[in-house]
Write an enzyme that holds these catalytic residues in place. Sequence first.
Site, PDB file in Angstrom:
ATOM      1  N   ASN A  11       0.789  -1.073  -0.023  1.00 52.26           N
ATOM      2  CA  ASN A  11       0.161   0.081  -0.192  1.00 52.26           C
ATOM      3  C   ASN A  11       0.908   1.127   0.029  1.00 52.26           C
ATOM      4  O   ASN A  11       1.451   1.357   1.040  1.00 52.26           O
ATOM      5  CB  ASN A  11      -0.874   0.023   1.281  1.00 52.26           C
ATOM      6  CG  ASN A  11      -1.702   1.110   1.347  1.00 52.26           C
ATOM      7  OD1 ASN A  11      -1.871   2.088   0.299  1.00 52.26           O
ATOM      8  ND2 ASN A  11      -2.224   1.410   2.865  1.00 52.26           N
ATOM      9  N   TRP A  12       0.869   1.833  -1.183  1.00 56.23           N
ATOM     10  CA  TRP A  12       1.762   2.946  -1.434  1.00 56.23           C
ATOM     11  C   TRP A  12       1.543   4.371  -0.739  1.00 56.23           C
ATOM     12  O   TRP A  12       2.191   5.316  -0.619  1.00 56.23           O
ATOM     13  CB  TRP A  12       2.152   3.418  -2.704  1.00 56.23           C
ATOM     14  CG  TRP A  12       3.070   2.321  -3.489  1.00 56.23           C
ATOM     15  CD1 TRP A  12       3.256   0.956  -2.952  1.00 56.23           C
ATOM     16  CD2 TRP A  12       3.637   2.355  -4.861  1.00 56.23           C
ATOM     17  NE1 TRP A  12       4.176   0.256  -3.915  1.00 56.23           N
ATOM     18  CE2 TRP A  12       4.057   0.843  -4.896  1.00 56.23           C
ATOM     19  CE3 TRP A  12       3.533   3.114  -5.797  1.00 56.23           C
ATOM     20  CZ2 TRP A  12       4.662   0.864  -6.155  1.00 56.23           C
ATOM     21  CZ3 TRP A  12       4.178   2.978  -7.046  1.00 56.23           C
ATOM     22  CH2 TRP A  12       4.836   1.754  -7.494  1.00 56.23           C
ATOM     23  N   LYS A  13      -0.167   4.188  -0.074  1.00 52.07           N
ATOM     24  CA  LYS A  13      -0.491   5.494   0.342  1.00 52.07           C
ATOM     25  C   LYS A  13      -0.389   6.591  -0.706  1.00 52.07           C
ATOM     26  O   LYS A  13      -0.505   6.588  -1.899  1.00 52.07           O
ATOM     27  CB  LYS A  13      -0.154   5.737   1.627  1.00 52.07           C
ATOM     28  CG  LYS A  13       0.088   4.387   2.523  1.00 52.07           C
ATOM     29  CD  LYS A  13       0.167   4.559   3.882  1.00 52.07           C
ATOM     30  CE  LYS A  13       0.041   3.315   4.846  1.00 52.07           C
ATOM     31  NZ  LYS A  13       0.125   3.473   6.399  1.00 52.07           N
ATOM     32  N   HIS A  99      -9.409   1.033   4.929  1.00 46.76           N
ATOM     33  CA  HIS A  99      -8.263   1.358   5.656  1.00 46.76           C
ATOM     34  C   HIS A  99      -8.539   2.329   6.620  1.00 46.76           C
ATOM     35  O   HIS A  99      -9.107   3.040   6.793  1.00 46.76           O
ATOM     36  CB  HIS A  99      -7.004   1.846   4.780  1.00 46.76           C
ATOM     37  CG  HIS A  99      -5.774   1.758   5.283  1.00 46.76           C
ATOM     38  ND1 HIS A  99      -5.402   2.747   6.118  1.00 46.76           N
ATOM     39  CD2 HIS A  99      -4.785   1.122   4.843  1.00 46.76           C
ATOM     40  CE1 HIS A  99      -4.093   2.481   6.588  1.00 46.76           C
ATOM     41  NE2 HIS A  99      -3.693   1.402   5.824  1.00 46.76           N
ATOM     42  N   GLU A 101      -6.907   4.526   7.826  1.00 49.82           N
ATOM     43  CA  GLU A 101      -6.558   6.145   7.433  1.00 49.82           C
ATOM     44  C   GLU A 101      -8.003   6.303   6.892  1.00 49.82           C
ATOM     45  O   GLU A 101      -8.289   7.708   6.792  1.00 49.82           O
ATOM     46  CB  GLU A 101      -5.344   6.169   6.545  1.00 49.82           C
ATOM     47  CG  GLU A 101      -4.368   6.105   7.584  1.00 49.82           C
ATOM     48  CD  GLU A 101      -3.002   5.385   6.648  1.00 49.82           C
ATOM     49  OE1 GLU A 101      -2.936   5.567   5.520  1.00 49.82           O
ATOM     50  OE2 GLU A 101      -2.117   5.093   7.465  1.00 49.82           O
ATOM     51  N   GLU A 169      -5.261  -4.989  10.398  1.00 44.29           N
ATOM     52  CA  GLU A 169      -4.349  -4.130  10.848  1.00 44.29           C
ATOM     53  C   GLU A 169      -4.595  -3.187  11.937  1.00 44.29           C
ATOM     54  O   GLU A 169      -5.307  -2.301  12.103  1.00 44.29           O
ATOM     55  CB  GLU A 169      -4.036  -3.018   9.668  1.00 44.29           C
ATOM     56  CG  GLU A 169      -4.055  -3.805   8.203  1.00 44.29           C
ATOM     57  CD  GLU A 169      -3.517  -2.546   7.407  1.00 44.29           C
ATOM     58  OE1 GLU A 169      -2.350  -2.871   6.829  1.00 44.29           O
ATOM     59  OE2 GLU A 169      -3.930  -1.559   7.259  1.00 44.29           O
ATOM     60  N   GLY A 175       2.748   2.073  10.910  1.00 45.30           N
ATOM     61  CA  GLY A 175       3.648   2.929  10.774  1.00 45.30           C
ATOM     62  C   GLY A 175       4.378   3.640  11.880  1.00 45.30           C
ATOM     63  O   GLY A 175       5.003   4.513  12.051  1.00 45.30           O
ATOM     64  N   SER A 214       3.491  -2.220  10.426  1.00 44.77           N
ATOM     65  CA  SER A 214       4.911  -2.210  10.749  1.00 44.77           C
ATOM     66  C   SER A 214       5.639  -3.605  10.139  1.00 44.77           C
ATOM     67  O   SER A 214       6.547  -4.277  10.907  1.00 44.77           O
ATOM     68  CB  SER A 214       5.227  -1.975  11.962  1.00 44.77           C
ATOM     69  OG  SER A 214       4.903  -0.675  12.407  1.00 44.77           O
TER      70      SER A 214
HETATM   71  C1  PEP Z   1      -0.775   0.099   6.274  1.00 44.87           C
HETATM   72  O1  PEP Z   1      -0.825   1.344   6.077  1.00 44.87           O
HETATM   73  O2  PEP Z   1      -1.566  -0.383   5.604  1.00 44.87           O
HETATM   74  C2  PEP Z   1       0.489  -0.260   6.776  1.00 44.87           C
HETATM   75  C3  PEP Z   1       0.536  -1.704   7.148  1.00 44.87           C
HETATM   76  O3  PEP Z   1       1.533   0.603   7.021  1.00 44.87           O
HETATM   77  P1  PEP Z   1       2.887   0.275   7.882  1.00 44.87           P
HETATM   78  O4  PEP Z   1       3.471  -0.991   6.884  1.00 44.87           O
HETATM   79  O5  PEP Z   1       3.800   1.291   7.218  1.00 44.87           O
HETATM   80  O6  PEP Z   1       2.651  -0.266   9.251  1.00 44.87           O
END
Ligand code: PEP
Length: 252
Positions: A11-13, A99, A101, A169, A175, A214
């Site tokens: 997921n490049w966001k 997600h 976010e 998640e 993050g 993470s």
């Molecule tokens: C994500 O945003 O889906 C995610 C898991 O981010 P990160 O791997 O940076 O924790």
Amino acid sequence: MSNRRPLIAGNWKMNGLTKDGLALAGEIATRLNKVASPNCDVLVCPPMTLVAAIAQKAEGSKLSVGAQDCHMNETGAHTGDTSPVMIKDAGCEYVILGHSERRTDHKETNEVVKAKASAAIKAGLKAIICIGETEAERDANKTIDVCASQIKGSVPAESTAENTVIAYEPVWAIGTGRTPTTADVQEVHAEVRKALTEVIGAEAAKTRILYGGSVKPTNASEFMPLPDVDGALVGGASLKADDFWGIVDSCI
Ligand code: PEP
């Protein structure tokens, strides 16, 4: 031993301009194509500005491409939104939905996520439906209840193992560099699968449940062998070819 085929999804966001995005996707596709029979599916989800170009670049390779959100309608007066039909037309196979976010920044509820997932499935996309508890919910021992109610509220009845993937998640792990223990992850995934069974019956046993939060090349090999973990949704570490490939490598 599960026969679910793992999925490693990046997921490049809101990251990536044309030159670097194409180079990153191209590098992953090149490495993946060198593996004769990969034991997992590999997906990148770039920002909407890049999905069509990256899908075109990935065409004929083993790399799949997805978007990070879609609208619940096919067309219409929805300025700034993108429909699942358009995302499919741009060459995507998957779309990430719900997600944390988006649940936070855009106030997306379970009902909205479910409607988007229905629309995505109808358009022929595979929906990656994200769930996960906040730190306060974990501290209050509500993790299982929160995840079960997100599954029941966000997964549409028409979901199958073929058209739906779940991503667990924990919000506090995204993050932050912090992760749950492997025992916690396995426990939550098993409970999520139970809740999913209440929604889609026997399909739940075949449905992939990814861990996200993470995940790095250094910890992927701890999470990937867990019995109910069927891959990873990767944010930060999906932005560098070596890091993302290090995670793919733990499954391949
Ligand atoms: C994500 O945003 O889906 C995610 C898991 O981010 P990160 O791997 O940076 O924790």
